[in-house]
Scaffold this motif. Structure first.
Motif, short mmCIF file in Angstrom:
data_model
loop_
_atom_site.label_atom_id
_atom_site.label_comp_id
_atom_site.label_asym_id
_atom_site.label_seq_id
_atom_site.Cartn_x
_atom_site.Cartn_y
_atom_site.Cartn_z
N THR A 1 47.81 -35.40 63.85
CA THR A 1 46.96 -35.28 65.03
C THR A 1 46.25 -33.93 65.01
OG1 THR A 1 48.73 -34.30 66.35
CG2 THR A 1 48.58 -36.71 66.34
N LYS A 2 45.30 -33.76 65.92
CA LYS A 2 44.61 -32.47 66.01
C LYS A 2 45.58 -31.35 66.39
CE LYS A 2 40.51 -33.49 64.75
NZ LYS A 2 39.99 -32.92 63.47
N SER A 3 46.58 -31.67 67.21
CA SER A 3 47.57 -30.65 67.58
C SER A 3 48.33 -30.18 66.34
CB SER A 3 48.55 -31.22 68.61
OG SER A 3 47.89 -31.59 69.79
N MET A 4 48.74 -31.13 65.50
CA MET A 4 49.46 -30.77 64.29
C MET A 4 48.56 -30.03 63.30
SD MET A 4 52.69 -31.48 64.20
CE MET A 4 52.58 -30.63 65.77
N GLU A 5 47.30 -30.46 63.21
CA GLU A 5 46.37 -29.77 62.32
C GLU A 5 46.17 -28.32 62.78
OE1 GLU A 5 41.80 -30.06 60.54
OE2 GLU A 5 42.58 -31.69 61.80
N LEU A 6 46.09 -28.12 64.09
CA LEU A 6 45.96 -26.76 64.63
C LEU A 6 47.16 -25.91 64.24
CD1 LEU A 6 44.71 -24.58 66.42
CD2 LEU A 6 45.78 -25.71 68.40
N LEU A 7 48.36 -26.49 64.38
CA LEU A 7 49.57 -25.75 64.01
C LEU A 7 49.58 -25.39 62.53
CD1 LEU A 7 52.39 -24.62 64.52
CD2 LEU A 7 53.29 -26.96 64.30
N LEU A 8 49.25 -26.35 61.68
CA LEU A 8 49.24 -26.11 60.23
C LEU A 8 48.20 -25.06 59.85
CD1 LEU A 8 49.57 -29.84 59.12
CD2 LEU A 8 51.30 -28.06 58.81
N LEU A 9 47.05 -25.12 60.48
CA LEU A 9 45.98 -24.16 60.20
C LEU A 9 46.40 -22.75 60.61
CD1 LEU A 9 43.16 -23.35 59.35
CD2 LEU A 9 42.27 -24.31 61.47
N LEU A 10 47.02 -22.61 61.78
CA LEU A 10 47.45 -21.28 62.24
C LEU A 10 48.57 -20.72 61.37
CD1 LEU A 10 47.39 -21.86 66.10
CD2 LEU A 10 45.82 -20.44 64.77
N LEU A 11 49.47 -21.59 60.91
CA LEU A 11 50.54 -21.12 60.03
C LEU A 11 49.97 -20.70 58.68
CD1 LEU A 11 53.31 -23.77 60.78
CD2 LEU A 11 53.26 -21.38 61.51
N HIS A 12 48.99 -21.45 58.19
CA HIS A 12 48.34 -21.09 56.93
C HIS A 12 47.64 -19.74 57.03
CE1 HIS A 12 45.67 -21.13 53.51
NE2 HIS A 12 44.61 -21.27 54.28
N ARG A 13 47.03 -19.47 58.19
CA ARG A 13 46.30 -18.22 58.39
C ARG A 13 47.14 -17.20 59.19
NH1 ARG A 13 40.69 -18.77 57.83
NH2 ARG A 13 40.67 -16.57 58.39
N ARG A 14 48.42 -17.17 58.96
CA ARG A 14 49.32 -16.33 59.75
C ARG A 14 48.91 -14.87 59.74
NH1 ARG A 14 55.31 -14.63 57.75
NH2 ARG A 14 54.02 -14.33 55.89
N GLU A 15 48.57 -14.33 58.57
CA GLU A 15 48.31 -12.89 58.47
C GLU A 15 47.04 -12.47 59.19
OE1 GLU A 15 48.88 -14.86 55.93
OE2 GLU A 15 50.65 -14.14 54.84
N THR A 16 45.99 -13.23 59.00
CA THR A 16 44.68 -12.81 59.51
C THR A 16 44.29 -13.46 60.82
OG1 THR A 16 43.56 -14.55 58.25
CG2 THR A 16 43.86 -12.42 57.16
N GLY A 17 44.91 -14.60 61.16
CA GLY A 17 44.46 -15.34 62.31
C GLY A 17 43.09 -15.95 62.03
N ILE A 18 42.51 -16.56 63.06
CA ILE A 18 41.21 -17.19 62.86
C ILE A 18 40.42 -17.13 64.17
CG2 ILE A 18 42.24 -19.46 63.34
CD1 ILE A 18 40.12 -20.64 61.42
N ALA A 19 39.15 -16.77 64.05
CA ALA A 19 38.29 -16.64 65.23
C ALA A 19 38.07 -18.00 65.90
CB ALA A 19 36.94 -16.04 64.83
N ARG A 20 37.85 -17.97 67.22
CA ARG A 20 37.70 -19.19 68.00
C ARG A 20 36.61 -20.10 67.45
NH1 ARG A 20 36.83 -17.05 72.48
NH2 ARG A 20 38.82 -17.33 73.57
N SER A 21 35.46 -19.53 67.14
CA SER A 21 34.34 -20.35 66.66
C SER A 21 34.68 -21.02 65.33
CB SER A 21 33.08 -19.49 66.50
OG SER A 21 33.31 -18.43 65.58
N ARG A 22 35.32 -20.28 64.43
CA ARG A 22 35.68 -20.84 63.13
C ARG A 22 36.79 -21.87 63.28
NH1 ARG A 22 36.42 -16.60 58.42
NH2 ARG A 22 36.45 -18.61 57.33
#
Length: 389
Positions: free
Chosen positions: A31-52
């Motif tokens: 789901t989109k919720s799970m994709e969000l979690l996976l994306l944030l874990l992948h980008r743990r060090e740098t985080g990700i801007a709202r627009s991106r």
């Protein structure tokens, strides 16, 4: 009380558990919720801007308000984690428009460990220690990064990056182990690469190891299996570079000295086959050249039959599941209809080559046996053309 751990697997599969509670399993749709979690874990060090972040999640979809959709997805993710038993806290922080995973829970994330091992090896000056780190990284790589999200650009780019890390690490450790003649260790490590990337020539590493260990029969079997796979599954004619690679491999493969009976036994087919003889394209080429030489002495005629699959309009079919199924049926028809002394190969995704022997110039080949075998192909026709060899 034992502290629970959030375990996340992204290499080769998608799986998330908190203690014994499954949050995401390989059978679930992401789901989109799970994709969000996976994306944030992948980008743990740098985080990700709202627009991106919004673009990564909804960029190719028709979403009226991506910002509102992101807020809803974030709310659902927080609820899902709380329902799984995680303590109430700010799992995700938002500072200056940058989203970052910030949970204090103990975690076991495979991509984090994989990156740490690769980065540690790059900084290591001691070769033995570097080899240990790279070996551990290769063993941890169980497959492509988030395969179910391969249609998402962010996941596809990350998968390419992780694959390069893995291939570079494996290449280095193979060369290091070769210097130490640790061939069994190489075979164990490269087996995964052959399974994950069968068309990227990792089989040549296995063949080199077999030859170095005088395991010639296994080397020959690996060569033949690889040649067959490239012809049948890739669905294209081998490139000249690939043909040259096979020639180089086969030139190093020889049998141990033995009696005439042992040699004859090794050359014979494993079982009786009443159909035509299937060859890989490299083998078919060699048979073709040998037959041409024999014709100069015997005077007999041999014909090369080209069988092409087309649609009902006579046009070449596009590659896909339907073409693969029809090509398989055509191959079965050729094999079962021709004589044991005839040879054939799959030349491309939609073409077979057949060598028909013992024919006279006045007695042109009758293609009825092929047409009978292809009646079930329906709207697809097998166009047959013959040429003197």
């Amino acid at each position: 009380m034992k502290r629970l751990m959030l375990k996340v697997r992204m290499l080769g599969q998608e799986e998330i558990t908190y203690g014994d509670h499954p949050i995401l399993s390989g059978k679930n749709k992401i789901t989109k919720s799970m994709e969000l979690l996976l994306l944030l874990l992948h980008r743990r060090e740098t985080g990700i801007a709202r627009s991106r972040l919004a673009d990564a999640l909804y960029g190719v979809e028709e979403v009226a308000d991506a910002g509102n959709s992101l807020r809803v997805t974030l709310h659902r993710l927080r609820k899902l984690l709380l329902d799984a038993g995680m303590p109430e806290e700010d799992f995700i922080t938002i500072r200056e428009g940058v989203y970052r995973w910030s949970s204090r829970e103990e975690m076991d994330v495979d991509v984090w460990k994989f990156r740490e091992l690769i980065e540690g090896a790059e900084k290591e000056t001691d070769e033995v220690r570097k080899a240990e780190l790279l070996k551990a990284a290769c063993q941890m790589y169980r497959g492509e990064f988030l395969p179910k999200l391969s249609g998402q650009e962010w996941a596809l780019l990350a998968a390419a990056s992780y694959k390069k890390m893995y291939c570079d690490a494996l290449t280095w450790i193979i060369e290091w182990l070769k210097k130490r003649r640790e061939y069994d260790e190489i075979l164990c490590l490269v087996e995964t690469a052959c399974r994950l990337y069968p068309f990227e020539e990792w089989q040549t590493v296995k063949i080199d190891c077999y030859i170095a260990q005088n395991r010639y029969n296994e080397a020959m079997a690996e060569y033949e299996n690889t040649a067959r796979m490239l012809a049948e599954e890739l669905g294209v004619a081998p490139s000249e570079r690939m043909m040259e690679q096979f020639r180089d491999m086969s030139s190093h493969i020889s049998n141990r000295p033995g009696t005439v009976e042992d040699i004859k036994h090794g050359l014979q087919e494993d079982k009786k086959d009443w159909g035509a003889f299937y060859c890989t394209p490299p083998s078919f080429r060699d048979v073709y050249r040998m037959v041409r030489r024999n014709m100069e002495r015997s005077g007999r005629s041999v014909y090369l039959l080209v069988c092409s699959l087309t649609d009902s309009q006579g046009r070449a079919m596009e590659q896909g599941e339907k073409l693969e199924q029809l090509a398989g049926k055509l191959g079965d028809a050729i094999h079962s209809s021709l004589r044991r002394g005839d040879a054939f190969t799959r030349y491309s995704a939609s073409q077979y080559l057949v060598m028909l022997g013992e024919l006279s110039d006045r007695n042109q080949p009758d293609y009825g046996f092929i047409y009978k075998g292809t009646q079930e192909l329906g709207e697809t026709a097998a166009l047959l053309r013959d040429f003197p060899v």
